[in-house]
Scaffold this motif. Sequence first.
Motif: not given
Length: 678
Positions: A336-344, A442-458
């Motif tokens: 397996t390997a990390e690839e653009k938001g996946h790990s195929p 018509e009902r925009p949602a509030p936003l939470l930005v969640s930053v991953h660890g690592g920093p070499e994570g995904t």
Amino acid sequence: MPATPDSSETPGGASAFHDLSAFLAQPRVNSLALSADGGRLVAAVQNLSGDGTRFVSGLWEIDPAGEREAVRLTRSDKGESGPAFGPDGALYFLSGRPGDADGDEGEHEGAALWALPARGEAAVVARHPGGIAAFTVARVSGALAHTAGLLPGAADAEEHGRLRKERKDAKFTAILYEAGPTRAWDRDLGPEDPHVFVRATAGADPVDAGGQGAGLEAAGDAVLSPDGTRVAYTRFTVGRVPDENRTAVVIADATTGEELHVAGDLVHIYEAPVFTGDGTAVVCCRLRFPTYDEPWDGTLVRIDLASGEVDDLLPGFDNWPGGTVCSPVDDTLFFTAEEKGHSPVFRRDTDGTVTRLTASGAYGSLCVAPDGRTLYALRNAIDSPPRPVRIDAASADQAPVELPAPGAFDALPGTLTEVHVEADDGFPLRGWLVLPEGASAERPAPLLVSVHGGPEGTWNSWTWRWNPWPFAARGYAVLLPDPALSAGYGQRNHERGWGQWGGRPYDDVMALTDVTEARDDIDATRTALAGGSYGGYMANRVATSTDRFKAIVSHAGLWDLRMFQGDTDVPWYFQRIFGDPLTRPERYEANSPYENAAKIRTPMLVIHGAKDYRVPVGQGSALFQDLQRFEVPAKFLYFPDENHWILSPSHIKVWYETFLNFIDHHTLGAEWRRPGLL
């Protein structure tokens, strides 16, 4: 009208994500084991204990054909984990439960190795004073190897047990270190060192096949050749100076312990060995250890047992491989390997050709059928917990067949999409965006930005600790950005952020936040940001750099990098990438949020566990003190018994409750609600 966090108004009604108790009670599939004939598939599944205070693992039989429902095989208060099959069909596992021959339930400490035959009751195969950490089974011969500790001066398990008892009776806990690391993540290293013990058969006496050194992460890496004559394991080697600390792969004679080959040098880290199907070579991960100027880089290498020659198997492959398994019939590899938001899952053929087998999701616990034509794995994704699947080993970019197993959710309280933007250096950025049900112009949602660890994570897989769906159930959209240094975007993405934790990655997070807030279904006036570990560092960096967010949550975040590098469990690593703070302080000064503490205006929730050795609790305490000193609205959620991760069910629940209530209060204007028992 903005979306409301009140779950009672969420379209579709309540779900397990609206009720944190129900969320925690969801079964969790953790690992797979396939029998030698390919006819049986077993999974380890965690459930809440009867009193709801801990997670307990049990073994379940999964139908490889996908026609029958899963059946539970084991059940005990201590739980069972790490399943593996022997060639005779016996199912081996680790458990701390008492055996029939044990007089007193408290007589033995730690886990023992058990075997459940195809017909009959489970029985203890091996015990070791203090417990067995991991084990492996030879695919053809059925030889067993387990990893367990030996105290200094102990020649065998019997002497080790006697010394342990002497220390316990004397209430003696002191440890003398003469070199090397002293801690790892949440535990003190020593006084025991891990060793590999090999049994030619289940009833034979164990042979110490070699020590693994202080091994920070090495205990589970021992593997046997198919015929059981060779053993390979990872050994942590203490360098002449700390900067030379490395891990090597040792290949030894399983009978005598004689070291036949050692793959190790000062440039690389070697880890995760596996034997090829014919037992003539070992394949392992080789990581180029980073320097001040160059980031990590990784590949798979083959170590020939006859010559000791080491060959790179993936020259030019642009992401870091792992999770390797070998076909039992030829030299085909799967990894397996990390690839653009996946790990195929990838297949490497004998001619070096690499084929991606899966189109989406993140995969682990790979098992190869005896004919090499089918794989079984656990597939998970941002919108799916781990599920056992069957994969055709020949088909590219397929959607695997899911197999019935515990732990499926009926529905999610929202949808998953992606966001894309170009960084100011032209690099294409992407992230996942979770949208709550009902989010619209018509009902925009509030936003939470969640930053991953690592920093070499995904962000590419399901997580129980930073799961976005309880936030979606409360009405929040959740952005999961992959900035510079994130894995899965080629070596260039590591290079462009190297040496500037708070520079390029910060700019990328802000760019992905900008493009997300520009959507008409997002309420840009009500945005919060959070992160853990490196994500906690980024939360601190954001707090000292901008006041655009209504609330910030920093979990196990780095605050003062100069103080941190001397207190973490791996100081030599951070000094290697940041420099000696006495002679090369530039990166500490440029990247420490602490330097700009007086600029913080955003309310902050600080979370930290006292037993966190990777980011010691002094970082969180110092941040909280500075927030009070500069009169910033702040709270400190402190866990005296937790580590870098919050692991006990009751603490996980209060973590989510406090987090949600804090951002509700500051982002939505809701009344602050102090969680019960706090």
